[in-house]
Structures are given as structure tokens and as C-alpha cells.
Design a protein around this motif. Structure first.
Motif, PDB file in Angstrom:
ATOM      1  N   PRO A 103       0.849  -1.285   0.093  1.00 44.44           N
ATOM      2  CA  PRO A 103      -0.162  -0.050  -0.114  1.00 44.44           C
ATOM      3  C   PRO A 103       0.901   1.206  -0.137  1.00 44.44           C
ATOM      4  N   LEU A 104       2.006   1.291   0.491  1.00 41.64           N
ATOM      5  CA  LEU A 104       2.758   2.619   0.548  1.00 41.64           C
ATOM      6  C   LEU A 104       3.468   2.575  -0.556  1.00 41.64           C
ATOM      7  N   PHE A 105       3.698   1.593  -1.339  1.00 39.95           N
ATOM      8  CA  PHE A 105       4.445   1.806  -2.723  1.00 39.95           C
ATOM      9  C   PHE A 105       3.236   2.187  -3.541  1.00 39.95           C
ATOM     10  N   HIS A 106       1.930   1.719  -3.522  1.00 38.88           N
ATOM     11  CA  HIS A 106       0.765   2.237  -4.141  1.00 38.88           C
ATOM     12  C   HIS A 106       0.578   3.734  -4.144  1.00 38.88           C
ATOM     13  N   ALA A 107       0.962   4.166  -3.033  1.00 37.78           N
ATOM     14  CA  ALA A 107       0.832   5.426  -2.589  1.00 37.78           C
ATOM     15  C   ALA A 107       1.885   6.375  -3.299  1.00 37.78           C
ATOM     16  N   LEU A 108       3.181   5.855  -3.050  1.00 38.00           N
ATOM     17  CA  LEU A 108       4.110   6.630  -3.798  1.00 38.00           C
ATOM     18  C   LEU A 108       3.903   6.786  -5.160  1.00 38.00           C
ATOM     19  N   LYS A 109       3.423   5.834  -5.967  1.00 32.46           N
ATOM     20  CA  LYS A 109       3.297   6.013  -7.403  1.00 32.46           C
ATOM     21  C   LYS A 109       2.152   6.964  -7.677  1.00 32.46           C
ATOM     22  N   GLY A 110       1.066   6.805  -6.739  1.00 35.83           N
ATOM     23  CA  GLY A 110      -0.074   7.948  -6.864  1.00 35.83           C
ATOM     24  C   GLY A 110       0.523   9.327  -6.702  1.00 35.83           C
ATOM     25  N   LEU A 111       1.530   9.491  -5.894  1.00 36.22           N
ATOM     26  CA  LEU A 111       2.189  10.865  -5.603  1.00 36.22           C
ATOM     27  C   LEU A 111       3.191  11.073  -6.561  1.00 36.22           C
ATOM     28  N   ASN A 112       3.546  10.400  -7.601  1.00 35.32           N
ATOM     29  CA  ASN A 112       4.889  10.407  -8.574  1.00 35.32           C
ATOM     30  C   ASN A 112       6.038  10.699  -7.567  1.00 35.32           C
ATOM     31  N   ILE A 113       6.106   9.935  -6.635  1.00 39.32           N
ATOM     32  CA  ILE A 113       7.516   9.805  -5.876  1.00 39.32           C
ATOM     33  C   ILE A 113       8.146   8.531  -6.426  1.00 39.32           C
ATOM     34  N   PRO A 114       9.358   8.570  -6.985  1.00 35.32           N
ATOM     35  CA  PRO A 114      10.007   7.314  -7.342  1.00 35.32           C
ATOM     36  C   PRO A 114      10.320   6.423  -5.982  1.00 35.32           C
ATOM     37  N   ARG A 115      10.074   5.352  -6.412  1.00 34.26           N
ATOM     38  CA  ARG A 115      10.237   3.986  -5.316  1.00 34.26           C
ATOM     39  C   ARG A 115      11.606   4.238  -4.809  1.00 34.26           C
ATOM     40  N   GLU A 116      12.570   4.597  -5.485  1.00 35.92           N
ATOM     41  CA  GLU A 116      13.986   4.704  -5.056  1.00 35.92           C
ATOM     42  C   GLU A 116      14.297   5.751  -3.846  1.00 35.92           C
ATOM     43  N   LEU A 117      13.105   6.446  -3.580  1.00 33.38           N
ATOM     44  CA  LEU A 117      13.411   7.579  -2.761  1.00 33.38           C
ATOM     45  C   LEU A 117      12.534   7.409  -1.375  1.00 33.38           C
ATOM     46  N   VAL A 118      11.842   5.844  -1.357  1.00 28.54           N
ATOM     47  CA  VAL A 118      11.427   5.638  -0.147  1.00 28.54           C
ATOM     48  C   VAL A 118      11.912   5.865   1.217  1.00 28.54           C
ATOM     49  N   ASP A 119      13.257   5.502   1.046  1.00 31.46           N
ATOM     50  CA  ASP A 119      14.000   5.990   2.259  1.00 31.46           C
ATOM     51  C   ASP A 119      13.945   7.453   2.978  1.00 31.46           C
ATOM     52  N   ARG A 120      13.465   8.180   2.084  1.00 29.06           N
ATOM     53  CA  ARG A 120      12.985   9.794   2.357  1.00 29.06           C
ATOM     54  C   ARG A 120      11.570   9.989   2.904  1.00 29.06           C
ATOM     55  N   VAL A 121      10.836   8.875   3.009  1.00 34.35           N
ATOM     56  CA  VAL A 121       9.406   9.001   3.045  1.00 34.35           C
ATOM     57  C   VAL A 121       9.318   8.600   4.767  1.00 34.35           C
ATOM     58  N   TRP A 122       8.265   9.443   5.188  1.00 28.78           N
ATOM     59  CA  TRP A 122       7.753   9.331   6.737  1.00 28.78           C
ATOM     60  C   TRP A 122       6.522   8.548   6.481  1.00 28.78           C
ATOM     61  N   MET A 123       6.407   7.767   7.078  1.00 27.71           N
ATOM     62  CA  MET A 123       5.196   6.578   7.255  1.00 27.71           C
ATOM     63  C   MET A 123       4.878   6.962   8.760  1.00 27.71           C
ATOM     64  N   VAL A 124       3.774   7.890   8.991  1.00 24.25           N
ATOM     65  CA  VAL A 124       3.400   8.018  10.505  1.00 24.25           C
ATOM     66  C   VAL A 124       2.212   7.250  10.687  1.00 24.25           C
ATOM     67  N   GLY A 125       2.284   6.631  11.926  1.00 21.04           N
ATOM     68  CA  GLY A 125       0.812   5.816  12.101  1.00 21.04           C
ATOM     69  C   GLY A 125       0.911   5.563  13.715  1.00 21.04           C
ATOM     70  N   ASP A 126      -0.431   4.966  14.180  1.00 20.36           N
ATOM     71  CA  ASP A 126      -0.255   4.762  15.530  1.00 20.36           C
ATOM     72  C   ASP A 126      -0.341   3.208  15.970  1.00 20.36           C
ATOM     73  N   HIS A 127       0.136   2.342  15.075  1.00 18.03           N
ATOM     74  CA  HIS A 127      -0.176   0.808  15.175  1.00 18.03           C
ATOM     75  C   HIS A 127       1.029   0.279  14.728  1.00 18.03           C
ATOM     76  N   ASN A 128       1.319  -1.109  15.171  1.00 20.72           N
ATOM     77  CA  ASN A 128       2.421  -1.659  14.812  1.00 20.72           C
ATOM     78  C   ASN A 128       2.380  -2.185  13.189  1.00 20.72           C
ATOM     79  N   ALA A 129       1.107  -2.289  12.452  1.00 21.24           N
ATOM     80  CA  ALA A 129       0.806  -2.519  11.257  1.00 21.24           C
ATOM     81  C   ALA A 129       1.731  -1.388  10.320  1.00 21.24           C
ATOM     82  N   ASP A 130       1.531  -0.163  10.670  1.00 20.92           N
ATOM     83  CA  ASP A 130       2.025   1.150  10.204  1.00 20.92           C
ATOM     84  C   ASP A 130       3.497   0.973  10.123  1.00 20.92           C
ATOM     85  N   ILE A 131       3.958   0.775  11.273  1.00 13.28           N
ATOM     86  CA  ILE A 131       5.482   0.485  11.358  1.00 13.28           C
ATOM     87  C   ILE A 131       6.199  -0.428  10.649  1.00 13.28           C
ATOM     88  N   GLY A 132       5.295  -1.582  10.573  1.00 13.12           N
ATOM     89  CA  GLY A 132       5.652  -2.960   9.929  1.00 13.12           C
ATOM     90  C   GLY A 132       5.665  -2.488   8.336  1.00 13.12           C
TER      91      GLY A 132
END
Length: 135
Positions: free
Chosen positions: A49-78
Motif C-alpha cells: 500500500p505504501l508503494f501504491h501511494a508513492l506511485k500515486g504521488l509520483n514519488i520514485p520508489r527509489e526515494l522511499v528511504d526519504r518517506v515518513w510513514m506516520v501511524g499509531d499501530h504496529n502495522a504502520d511501522i511494519g
């Protein structure tokens, strides 16, 4: 921040319910993509789902290490860890127990703390990393 940096929502909530809640709250203009459950993409903690969101935001997958995933559950951090993104836990609902179980890159006690971190980094760096948030 939303005017300068692409943001999206990645959730395990049903897509239609999620979109309705975002519309009801008036949050639509803040998010360039909304990825919910119920479609062909597996849910979190899969990285898909994160990769799908990156595609929708036109963010290259190679930049995923610069993306913040903010959440309140261990599934988010996973999801963040599986994708290679930075996992930020807002632990207001669960406290220390979840922090120990999911090992986030950064743990914050609440949304006010997240706002303070974003404000400080924006002021200091001039350019901020993309954020993907779980409401």
C-alpha cells in the motif's frame, strides 16, 4: 507543509469509508492519494500500500528511504520498515507496549509532538521529506 510536500493516507480501513471520512473532515485538499483496504492491494504491514501511494504521488520508489510513514499501530511501522521508509509511531493510543513491539525509527507521545518535529525540520532544512500519514 502539505503545499510544499506530497502527502497521502495509507490505511487498513475500507477505501470507501476512508474517503467518506476524509471528505467529512474536509481533509481532501491535504492529500494527493488515499489508499484504503478492500481492493487488490494487500493491507499493512505489507509494503505494497505504501508503494501504491508513492506511485500515486509520483514519488520514485527509489526515494522511499526519504518517506515518513506516520501511524499509531504496529502495522504502520511494519509497512514502513518493509518498504524501507522511516516509521514514526504516534503512540498516544497504545503507549510504551507498542513502541517496544514494533521498534519505530521515532516514537512520539502525540500529534502535537509530530507537529513540533515537522516544524523544526522544515525550518532547519528548508526542504522536507514526503509524509504518508495514518489518520
Amino acid at each position: 507543509v502539505y503545499k510544499r510536500q506530497p502527502m497521502g493516507v495509507v490505511s487498513n480501513k475500507n477505501q470507501a469509508s476512508l474517503e467518506a471520512a476524509i471528505a467529512r473532515l474536509g481533509w481532501g485538499p491535504y492529500f494527493g492519494v488515499v489508499v484504503g483496504a478492500g481492493g487488490p492491494i494487500p493491507g499493512k504491514p505489507s509494503p505494497e500500500p505504501l508503494f501504491h501511494a508513492l506511485k500515486g504521488l509520483n514519488i520514485p520508489r527509489e526515494l522511499v528511504d526519504r518517506v515518513w510513514m506516520v501511524g499509531d499501530h504496529n502495522a504502520d511501522i511494519g509497512c514502513a520498515r518493509a518498504a524501507g521508509a522511516v516509521g514514526i509511531l504516534v503512540a498516544y493510543r497504545w503507549g510504551d507496549a507498542i513502541q517496544k513491539s514494533c521498534k519505530p525509527h521515532l516514537a512520539l507521545p502525540g500529534l502535537r509532538s509530530l507537529q513540533e518535529v515537522v516544524t523544526a525540520l522544515t525550518a532547519r532544512q528548508g526542504e522536507f521529506v514526503p509524509a504518508l500519514c495514518e489518520p
